[in-house]
Design an enzyme around this catalytic site. Structure first.
Site, mmCIF file in Angstrom:
data_model
loop_
_atom_site.group_PDB
_atom_site.id
_atom_site.type_symbol
_atom_site.label_atom_id
_atom_site.label_comp_id
_atom_site.label_asym_id
_atom_site.label_seq_id
_atom_site.Cartn_x
_atom_site.Cartn_y
_atom_site.Cartn_z
ATOM 1 N N CYS A 331 0.861 -1.200 0.000
ATOM 2 C CA CYS A 331 0.000 0.000 0.000
ATOM 3 C C CYS A 331 0.887 1.236 0.000
ATOM 4 O O CYS A 331 0.834 2.082 0.909
ATOM 5 C CB CYS A 331 -0.940 0.009 1.200
ATOM 6 S SG CYS A 331 -1.806 -1.540 1.507
ATOM 7 N N ALA A 332 1.713 1.386 -1.032
ATOM 8 C CA ALA A 332 2.863 2.291 -1.003
ATOM 9 C C ALA A 332 2.573 3.752 -1.325
ATOM 10 O O ALA A 332 3.282 4.634 -0.838
ATOM 11 C CB ALA A 332 3.936 1.780 -1.969
ATOM 12 N N PRO A 334 1.310 7.576 -1.429
ATOM 13 C CA PRO A 334 1.970 8.343 -2.494
ATOM 14 C C PRO A 334 3.485 8.203 -2.551
ATOM 15 O O PRO A 334 4.114 8.769 -3.424
ATOM 16 C CB PRO A 334 1.579 9.780 -2.160
ATOM 17 C CG PRO A 334 1.440 9.787 -0.677
ATOM 18 C CD PRO A 334 0.874 8.453 -0.311
ATOM 19 N N LYS A 337 6.936 6.736 2.457
ATOM 20 C CA LYS A 337 7.605 5.642 3.172
ATOM 21 C C LYS A 337 8.536 4.873 2.233
ATOM 22 O O LYS A 337 9.629 4.442 2.635
ATOM 23 C CB LYS A 337 6.568 4.721 3.810
ATOM 24 C CG LYS A 337 5.678 5.433 4.820
ATOM 25 C CD LYS A 337 4.585 4.519 5.345
ATOM 26 C CE LYS A 337 3.592 5.289 6.190
ATOM 27 N NZ LYS A 337 2.803 6.251 5.409
ATOM 28 N N GLU A 352 1.098 -1.184 -4.921
ATOM 29 C CA GLU A 352 -0.023 -0.243 -4.838
ATOM 30 C C GLU A 352 -1.142 -0.729 -5.754
ATOM 31 O O GLU A 352 -0.915 -0.977 -6.937
ATOM 32 C CB GLU A 352 0.420 1.166 -5.244
ATOM 33 C CG GLU A 352 -0.683 2.193 -5.339
ATOM 34 C CD GLU A 352 -1.505 2.287 -4.069
ATOM 35 O OE1 GLU A 352 -2.754 2.202 -4.166
ATOM 36 O OE2 GLU A 352 -0.911 2.435 -2.974
ATOM 37 N N CYS A 450 -3.060 5.241 10.094
ATOM 38 C CA CYS A 450 -3.219 6.636 10.520
ATOM 39 C C CYS A 450 -4.598 6.805 11.141
ATOM 40 O O CYS A 450 -5.218 7.862 11.032
ATOM 41 C CB CYS A 450 -3.005 7.609 9.356
ATOM 42 S SG CYS A 450 -4.053 7.318 7.919
#
Length: 518
Positions: A331-332, A334, A337, A352, A450
């Site tokens: 789930c890279a 934007p 990370k 992604e 988050c």
């Protein structure tokens, strides 16, 4: 002299003075000739003798339009993103864009208090009928200016009401007069009305109850105050490419005292830029085109730091080199990370699922000058990806899709979420289990969200631990400077906005757990 120009209106041809307006079914219309996407009858009904010209819309018009716009299904655009996606916004001056953005974000952030005040002032609220949504958006924007943005009263009332008179809305005069009367009352009685509201009115009852159960009333108050802090929007956190030193970046920014009021080094290695009135677009900032830094909230840096720290320790114990170690960012997009992991020297597989977000990821990595030999981007669902036989994956970072309630300062719409999380918990569990399954013994999994909801965070990790295949690698005091206060009883990191010390009080909410395959 007659000349032809094409307009993207369906099935109409109209002879107008010396202009020949030819209907076109092709989407190749130049916005220079027609900005308003309307039928030709609407376009010319009241302006049959008026020359066609490119329109510019005021910031208040842009804000009211964005707040009135219906949200399409299956979209991930919040109201600010919807505003920024319009051509009118993109064609506006930098100053107008900044004001429109501030109007929309403040209105959205303070929506609970604003609606409480309008309910007190209006016999019927929200307004009914065809023009109800436009009238409501106008009133909201007006109140936001009067009570939260320190806009001069005359401008806040008159220029907001003038938007309703625009031909694109066609709001009847009685409704315009009604809106004008309401805003003038708020101007007279606003402070008294505001005193009867509470800052927590801007958060859904569900989230308020959850925050109080999980973190207590005092911390809930701190969280909400920080998430609604308008001043936070004047600051931008930057992560630094390892090709540059933090001190060099700080010195470069400090040269532009007209653009930036302050440049602060944060304990995690990020820097915080306090923008001045003439800060300009981020793409115009020093060393942007050189790929020296990228925008990333200080809390968002923690998952990659967590993975890097433990793999550094393992390499040191084994006497091996970390350079070229293979890791996965699931789930890279934007790409913040991913950029951190590449900057640390890892070879990264960035996964992604969303093609559009993948393109953005690639664009960001290209600007940062990370070579393709170090990063392989895969457009696929994370739970469907499996490593090749040749890959020896040392660690996986999975920042799962979530309610994003920790990002309420940037996306105030998330603070109005109810208890329906849809299929998010199921997706989170599937991703966590899959990532754990494809790791070899000794491999490290960093699970992050988050979200401020334990259902999406702590509870998912504890559920994974019950399977007996993983163990906790607890965070240690002093491991990540400034975040000792975020270490919980399990050894996880639970970052609460407004609850850390000094500069770190201003940050997104985040959860990070670090596990090792047994």
């Amino acid at each position: 002299m007659n000349f032809a120009m094409k307009i993207n209106c369906f099935g109409a041809a109209l002879l107008l003075s010396n202009f020949v307006v030819i209907s076109s079914f092709a989407p190749s219309l130049s916005p220079h000739y027609c900005h308003v996407q309307k039928s030709w009858t609407q376009l010319f009904a009241s302006e049959s003798t008026e020359a066609i010209e490119t329109r510019t819309l005021s910031p208040r018009h842009l804000a009211i339009s964005a707040l009135t716009q219906k949200v399409k299904k299956n979209t991930d655009l919040d109201v600010v993103s919807r505003l920024e996606s319009t051509k009118y916004f993109q064609d506006s001056s930098q100053r107008d864009r900044a004001f429109a953005r501030n109007l929309v974000s403040t209105t959205s952030r303070r929506l609970g208090q604003i609606d409480t005040i309008l309910s007190e002032c209006c016999k019927t609220y929200p307004p009914k009928g065809k023009h109800g949504p436009t009238l409501q958006a106008c009133l909201r924007v007006g109140v936001a200016q009067l009570l939260f943005l320190d806009t001069p009263s005359f401008a806040a009332v008159k220029e907001t009401i003038d938007v309703l008179k625009d031909r694109s809305f066609r709001v009847p005069k009685p409704m315009v007069s009604f809106a004008n009367a309401i805003l003038r009352r708020v101007d007279r009685e606003g402070e008294e009305l505001l005193d009867q509201t509470d800052i927590c009115d801007n958060v859904s009852l569900f989230l308020r109850e959850q925050f109080e159960i999980q973190y207590g009333k005092d911390n809930t108050q701190k969280i909400v105050e920080q998430l609604l802090d308008e001043n936070a929007h004047h600051s931008v956190d930057l992560s630094i490419n390892s090709r540059y030193s933090v001190d060099d970046i700080v010195q470069e920014f400090e040269k532009y005292t007209d653009k930036f009021e302050s440049v602060t080094k944060l304990s995690n290695g990020s820097i915080r830029i306090l923008k001045g009135p003439d800060g300009g677009a981020i793409s115009s900032w020093p060393l942007y085109d050189d790929g020296a830094w990228w925008v990333q909230d200080v809390a968002s840096t923690l998952p990659a730091i967590a993975l890097t720290k433990v793999l550094e320790k393992k390499c040191k114990e084994n006497g091996s080199d970390m350079e070229g170690l293979q890791v996965v960012d699931c789930c890279a997009a934007p790409g913040g990370k991913t950029a951190q992991l590449l900057s640390a020297g890892f070879e990264v597989t960035a996964i992604e699922a969303n093609a559009r977000r993948s393109r953005r990821l690639l664009e960001n990595l290209e600007r940062l000058q990370f070579g393709e030999d170090k990063c392989h981007v895969v457009v696929k669902q994370g739970q469907e990806w499996n490593p090749d036989d040749s890959q020896n994956i040392a660690g996986i970072l999975v920042d799962v899709p979530c309610s994003a309630t920790g990002t309420g300062n940037k996306r105030p719409d998330v603070l109005r979420k109810d208890g329906d999380l849809g299929n998010l918990p199921e997706t989170q569990e599937i991703l966590a289990n899959h990532c754990a399954n494809i790791l070899n013994s000794g491999g490290v999994l960093v699970y992050a969200t988050c979200s401020l909801l334990k259902r999406e965070s702590e509870e998912q990790v504890l559920k994974l631990l019950e399977k007996g295949t993983m163990k906790i690698i607890p965070f240690e005091k002093g491991e990540i400077p400034g975040f000792d206060g975020a270490i919980d009883e399990h050894g996880f990191l639970r970052v609460l906005p407004g609850c850390l010390d000094d500069e770190l009080k201003q940050c997104d909410g985040f959860f990070v757990a670090r596990l090792e395959k047994i």
